[in-house]
Design an enzyme around this catalytic site. Structure first.
Site, PDB file in Angstrom:
ATOM      1  N   ALA A   1      76.339  46.046  82.234  1.00  0.00           N
ATOM      2  CA  ALA A   1      77.798  46.064  82.149  1.00  0.00           C
ATOM      3  C   ALA A   1      78.478  45.679  83.456  1.00  0.00           C
ATOM      4  O   ALA A   1      79.676  45.392  83.465  1.00  0.00           O
ATOM      5  CB  ALA A   1      78.270  47.447  81.703  1.00  0.00           C
TER       6      ALA A   1
ATOM      7  N   ASP B   1      69.710  47.523  75.747  1.00  0.00           N
ATOM      8  CA  ASP B   1      68.985  47.775  76.996  1.00  0.00           C
ATOM      9  C   ASP B   1      68.340  49.150  77.031  1.00  0.00           C
ATOM     10  O   ASP B   1      67.261  49.319  77.604  1.00  0.00           O
ATOM     11  CB  ASP B   1      69.872  47.533  78.224  1.00  0.00           C
ATOM     12  CG  ASP B   1      71.220  48.234  78.161  1.00  0.00           C
ATOM     13  OD1 ASP B   1      71.422  49.114  77.298  1.00  0.00           O
ATOM     14  OD2 ASP B   1      72.091  47.884  78.980  1.00  0.00           O
TER      15      ASP B   1
ATOM     16  N   THR C   1      75.210  52.765  84.475  1.00  0.00           N
ATOM     17  CA  THR C   1      76.634  52.926  84.193  1.00  0.00           C
ATOM     18  C   THR C   1      76.841  54.078  83.216  1.00  0.00           C
ATOM     19  O   THR C   1      77.761  54.885  83.366  1.00  0.00           O
ATOM     20  CB  THR C   1      77.212  51.623  83.618  1.00  0.00           C
ATOM     21  OG1 THR C   1      77.026  50.574  84.565  1.00  0.00           O
ATOM     22  CG2 THR C   1      78.685  51.775  83.319  1.00  0.00           C
TER      23      THR C   1
END
Length: 470
Positions: A13, A235, A257
């Site tokens: 991201a 992912d 993230t």
């Protein structure tokens, strides 16, 4: 069997990478050959991904991969989940929206007006997150959805541009909210008014998506016919492949993230407990289920750092974390999953706001803010790990942290302390390793179950242990 080489496109991201992996019975390494930023773009209609720049950078990375390792036998793509591009006649109709864009609120209202969350959960088993794909579809103009003939999640879109084959990889498709027991839920799709024709056929990890288009192969220096292999294209699905765990005795945290905290189970868990705890059932490699909870993750810390840097205070993260470790005063432990922490913005001010609402003293220094964030994440990780074991029927005796969070020694130690369980940290490159392992198994460089792949990870990338101190 002998070791072979594969290439992984790993899109996160905030950044992307191209990795060359070498895999064999006693060999496993993943070497990044290209890194590039993934910066969203704010325009008049909202927050978007610059997906064309992202794809261009990935192609340049593949060119470097084939320059350094001409013997690459396969390419695999993984990325974050839920976001998609709409196409008609193979042409992208606009840059995909970013999941942090505020438009998703309208989609939640529209979907829940047709089907309450409890009914949705009974069908798809997904944790409520306002940006899940089905809510994003509901936020699209009806005429745009009707005009599109295909919707492809981000890794599927990249795979389409590489091969010309439009497929929906199963682990990422499971995050859309539109799968039921591993297939598209035709009844739900119809009930939500989503054109069925835009959802492409499903493909499983390890299956061949297709060969590189001739012009792509020529552009990157690959042999004609080089295959693109479907991997766990979410992912986290790839990362979980490379967690060196005993699945019946461990929880995992894929920490970047986001912090994806859960256990691996064989079957969907759709119990009232799972719904009440807001746990999600997402597809994994080899048909496993990732029963997990999304925790806000290191996003909160990275946004705080960005805020201070915008204010003219350059931050060295290792120095900041060293200072945070030295904090001895009490710091607030706040709810990192509070929706106020989801959008980009001034995280220290939002922490102050949360503290004021809850009658606790806010941090005063940057070191205290960092310590407060780490303590809050550790508490959320510990609680979610234990809850995942309880809901999934897994006797959690260790917690594995993989991804970038495995480098954060303070976070690993405090998670162990707060959970009262040992934490095993690493590998940091779990997503890339999982991607290359699935490709390597498909190519015949390794064989066996997920357990044998994880054994190879443990032998080649032994984790660091953190025992609880209190």
């Amino acid at each position: 069997m002998s070791a072979g080489a594969v290439a992984a496109i790993d899109l996160g991201a905030t950044s992307g990478r191209v990795i060359v992996g070498h895999v064999g019975p006693d060999t496993l390494d993943a070497t990044p050959v290209a890194r590039f930023p993934n910066d969203p773009v704010q325009v008049a209609d909202g927050l978007h991904w610059d997906v064309l720049s992202l794809y261009g950078a990935a192609v340049k990375g593949l060119r470097e991969a084939f320059r350094t390792e001409p013997g690459i036998s396969s390419i695999g793509v993984d990325s974050w989940a839920v976001d998609y591009g709409l196409l008609r006649g193979g042409r992208l109709l606009g840059n995909p929206f970013h999941y942090r864009d505020s438009r998703t609120a309208l989609g939640v209202e529209a979907v829940h007006g047709r089907m309450p969350q409890a009914d949705l959960y009974a069908r798809n088993g997904l944790q409520f997150l306002p940006f899940n794909t089905l809510y994003q579809f509901a936020a699209e103009p009806t005429e745009l959805l009707g005009f599109a003939d295909t919707a492809l999640l981000i890794p599927d879109l990249v795979g389409y541009w590489l091969t010309g084959e439009a497929r929906a990889e199963q682990t990422n498709a499971s995050t859309t909210g539109l799968l039921r027991e591993g297939v598209w839920d035709e009844e739900l799709v119809a009930a939500l008014g989503i054109p069925r024709g835009i959802l492409p056929p499903l493909i499983a990890p390890g299956e061949r998506l297709g060969a590189l288009l001739p012009e792509v192969a020529a552009a990157i220096g690959a042999a004609p016919g080089t295959p693109v292999t479907a991997v766990g294209s979410h992912d986290t699905a790839s990362a979980v492949v490379a967690v060196p765990m005993q699945a019946d005795a461990a929880a995992y945290i894929s920490c970047g993230t986001w912090g994806l905290v859960g256990v691996e189970v064989e079957h969907l868990v759709l119990t009232p407990d799972a719904l009440a705890a807001n746990f999600t059932n997402e597809g994994g490699v080899d048909g496993r289920i990732r029963l997990l909870h999304n925790v806000m993750g290191l996003w909160v810390l990275s946004e705080a750092v960005r805020t201070w840097e915008r204010q003219g205070h350059p931050i060295d993260l290792p120095t900041l974390l060293d200072s945070a470790e030295e904090v001895t005063s009490e710091v607030p432990v706040f709810d990192v999953d509070d929706p106020r922490f989801l959008p980009p913005g001034d995280m220290p001010a939002r922490i102050d706001e949360w503290c004021a609402e809850h009658g606790v003293a806010a941090p005063r220094t940057r070191a205290e803010y960092a310590r407060s964030i780490v303590e809050s994440l550790a508490q959320a990780f510990a609680e979610a790990s234990i809850e995942a074991g309880r809901i999934g029927g897994v006797d959690v005796r260790t917690i594995h942290i993989v991804g970038g969070g495995a480098l954060n020694e303070l976070l690993c130690q405090r998670t162990a302390d707060r959970a009262g369980l040992p934490v095993l940290a690493g590998p940091v490159e779990a997503t890339a390793l999982g991607n290359v392992l699935v490709q390597a198994r498909a190519a015949g460089f390794v064989t066996g179950s997920l357990e044998s792949l994880r054994d190879l990870v443990a032998r080649t990338h032994p984790p660091r242990r953190y025992d609880p101190k209190r």
